[in-house]
Design a protein around this motif. Structure first.
Motif, mmCIF file in Angstrom:
data_model
loop_
_atom_site.group_PDB
_atom_site.id
_atom_site.type_symbol
_atom_site.label_atom_id
_atom_site.label_comp_id
_atom_site.label_asym_id
_atom_site.label_seq_id
_atom_site.Cartn_x
_atom_site.Cartn_y
_atom_site.Cartn_z
ATOM 1 N N ALA A 209 0.817 -1.225 0.000
ATOM 2 C CA ALA A 209 0.000 0.000 0.000
ATOM 3 C C ALA A 209 0.844 1.266 0.000
ATOM 4 N N PHE A 210 1.979 1.244 0.664
ATOM 5 C CA PHE A 210 2.747 2.474 0.865
ATOM 6 C C PHE A 210 3.470 2.949 -0.396
ATOM 7 N N THR A 211 3.778 2.027 -1.289
ATOM 8 C CA THR A 211 4.520 2.429 -2.496
ATOM 9 C C THR A 211 3.734 2.155 -3.778
ATOM 10 N N ARG A 212 2.482 1.765 -3.658
ATOM 11 C CA ARG A 212 1.683 1.460 -4.837
ATOM 12 C C ARG A 212 1.606 2.680 -5.768
ATOM 13 N N GLY A 213 1.833 2.423 -7.045
ATOM 14 C CA GLY A 213 1.743 3.483 -8.031
ATOM 15 C C GLY A 213 3.020 4.266 -8.250
ATOM 16 N N LEU A 214 4.032 4.040 -7.416
ATOM 17 C CA LEU A 214 5.297 4.753 -7.589
ATOM 18 C C LEU A 214 6.218 3.978 -8.524
ATOM 19 N N PRO A 215 7.025 4.673 -9.316
ATOM 20 C CA PRO A 215 8.013 3.963 -10.137
ATOM 21 C C PRO A 215 9.043 3.274 -9.238
ATOM 22 N N GLU A 216 9.679 2.257 -9.773
ATOM 23 C CA GLU A 216 10.638 1.487 -8.994
ATOM 24 C C GLU A 216 11.704 2.382 -8.363
ATOM 25 N N SER A 217 12.132 3.395 -9.083
ATOM 26 C CA SER A 217 13.197 4.267 -8.590
ATOM 27 C C SER A 217 12.771 5.116 -7.396
ATOM 28 N N SER A 218 11.459 5.260 -7.173
ATOM 29 C CA SER A 218 10.955 6.087 -6.074
ATOM 30 C C SER A 218 10.477 5.265 -4.885
ATOM 31 N N ARG A 219 10.598 3.964 -4.959
ATOM 32 C CA ARG A 219 10.102 3.116 -3.867
ATOM 33 C C ARG A 219 11.032 3.195 -2.667
ATOM 34 N N TYR A 220 10.493 2.956 -1.502
ATOM 35 C CA TYR A 220 11.239 3.109 -0.258
ATOM 36 C C TYR A 220 10.820 2.000 0.697
ATOM 37 N N GLU A 221 11.620 1.789 1.731
ATOM 38 C CA GLU A 221 11.347 0.747 2.710
ATOM 39 C C GLU A 221 10.875 1.364 4.023
ATOM 40 N N LEU A 222 9.891 0.752 4.635
ATOM 41 C CA LEU A 222 9.521 1.115 5.998
ATOM 42 C C LEU A 222 10.550 0.531 6.956
ATOM 43 N N THR A 223 10.717 1.165 8.105
ATOM 44 C CA THR A 223 11.619 0.588 9.091
ATOM 45 C C THR A 223 11.020 -0.726 9.607
ATOM 46 N N PRO A 224 11.850 -1.709 9.934
ATOM 47 C CA PRO A 224 11.321 -2.968 10.477
ATOM 48 C C PRO A 224 10.446 -2.750 11.707
ATOM 49 N N GLU A 225 10.810 -1.784 12.545
ATOM 50 C CA GLU A 225 10.039 -1.489 13.753
ATOM 51 C C GLU A 225 8.626 -1.036 13.395
ATOM 52 N N PHE A 226 8.524 -0.156 12.404
ATOM 53 C CA PHE A 226 7.218 0.346 11.977
ATOM 54 C C PHE A 226 6.384 -0.766 11.354
#
Length: 326
Positions: A209-226
């Motif tokens: 859900a957090f990166t849906r629709g973004l190009p691969e180059s703009s994707r990011y990771e949530l922290t494991p804690e979050f």
């Protein structure tokens, strides 16, 4: 004589250069020591009314320039703000909490708490009062499901904050500007099926859900804690975060219509920001709000719906700008 003069000059130069080098070293050392370090937040609980206990994040600051209160969206928890809070805590007092139905906050039955935008607006006002926040020096930063409650609260109390920053939400009943599944959740004919699908696809939602629709180059990771906190808090008792989201949407159109009818009562300063690449709620929503209420609006290029997760520095900058605004 010339030789002695030359020697004395050389010695004076060496002494001066040495002093300058020492001063530079001390300056650099002091500048390095003065670099602010991230501040660790306190996470605990506060009872804001007889039915609702909120898990909250707080950073106190004896010399705070003001207070910022962050309001999260679906399917987040207060951990969405932890890194941002740690940076802003160097200069501000920072608060965030889990909405009822999310994280570790209360989840009363829907017969006692409707999980509607209006109910969340009351929770917001109760939190500000219980926490003893000085509203004259408060900036509220609200996104997604947190934004309409903040504006509803501002209609009831025009002095609720120095400024409210809102973004990526649906202030008006304009389903044509919303993603198809969200349109379905607004429609009573399809809401139950969408609700069931949300609960059935929890893992897919949390993964994508957090990166849906973004190009691969703009994707990011949530922290494991979050990530772990969202997963753990999805179901906390009988009610899931998807259930809370469904109940919110079952009252959404009513509360949007109320907000639109009372838009003229919105006197609290408001800034509107939007992610250019938001596929869930298109920027036309924000443009209509900004145009009708004569508000400043900024579209942030390359960012999606969860701007505060994708570009934390941009969020910090927007909060600082809100405090500086007149």
């Amino acid at each position: 004589m010339t030789t002695k003069s030359t020697v004395r000059s050389a010695l004076r130069f060496a002494a001066t250069a040495g002093a300058a080098a020492l001063a530079a070293t001390l300056f650099i050392g002091n500048a390095h020591a003065a670099v602010p370090q991230p501040v660790s937040p306190e996470i605990g609980f506060v009872q804001v009314n007889p039915d609702i206990k909120l898990r909250r994040l707080v950073i106190r600051n004896a010399n705070a320039r003001g207070t910022v209160l962050f309001l999260h969206g679906f399917p987040e928890t207060l951990y969405a703000w932890k890194d941002i809070a740690s940076s802003l805590g160097q200069n501000y007092e920072v608060h965030a909490f889990d909405w009822p139905g999310y994280g570790e906050s209360s989840r009363p039955g829907a017969d006692r708490f409707a999980y509607s935008p209006k109910d969340y607006a009351k929770v917001l006002k109760d939190y500000i009062a219980t926490a003893g926040i000085d509203k004259h020096h408060l900036v509220i930063y609200a996104t997604d499901i947190g934004a309409l409650p903040a504006l509803l609260a501002a209609i009831d109390d025009t002095a609720i904050a120095k400024r409210i920053v809102v973004g990526d939400f649906a202030p008006f009943n304009r389903p044509q500007f919303m993603q198809e599944r969200l349109q379905g959740l607004k429609d009573p004919a399809t809401a139950d099926a969408i609700h069931a699908a949300f609960n059935r696809t929890r893992d897919e939602i949390l993964q994508n859900a957090f990166t849906r629709g973004l190009p691969e180059s703009s994707r990011y990771e949530l922290t494991p804690e979050f990530k772990a906190d969202i997963a753990r808090g999805w179901q906390n008792g009988a009610l899931t975060s998807a259930d809370a989201f469904y109940h919110y949407y079952s009252h959404f159109t009513r509360d949007q219509d109320y907000f639109e009818a009372n838009l003229g009562k919105l006197k609290t300063p408001v800034s509107v920001i939007w992610g250019e690449k938001d596929i869930y709620i298109r920027k036309e929503m924000g443009e209509e709000l900004a145009g009708r209420a004569s508000l400043d609006m900024k579209v942030l290029p390359g960012l999606g719906h969860y701007m505060h997760l994708q570009d934390k520095a941009a969020t910090i900058s927007e909060v600082q700008a809100a405090f500086d605004a007149r």
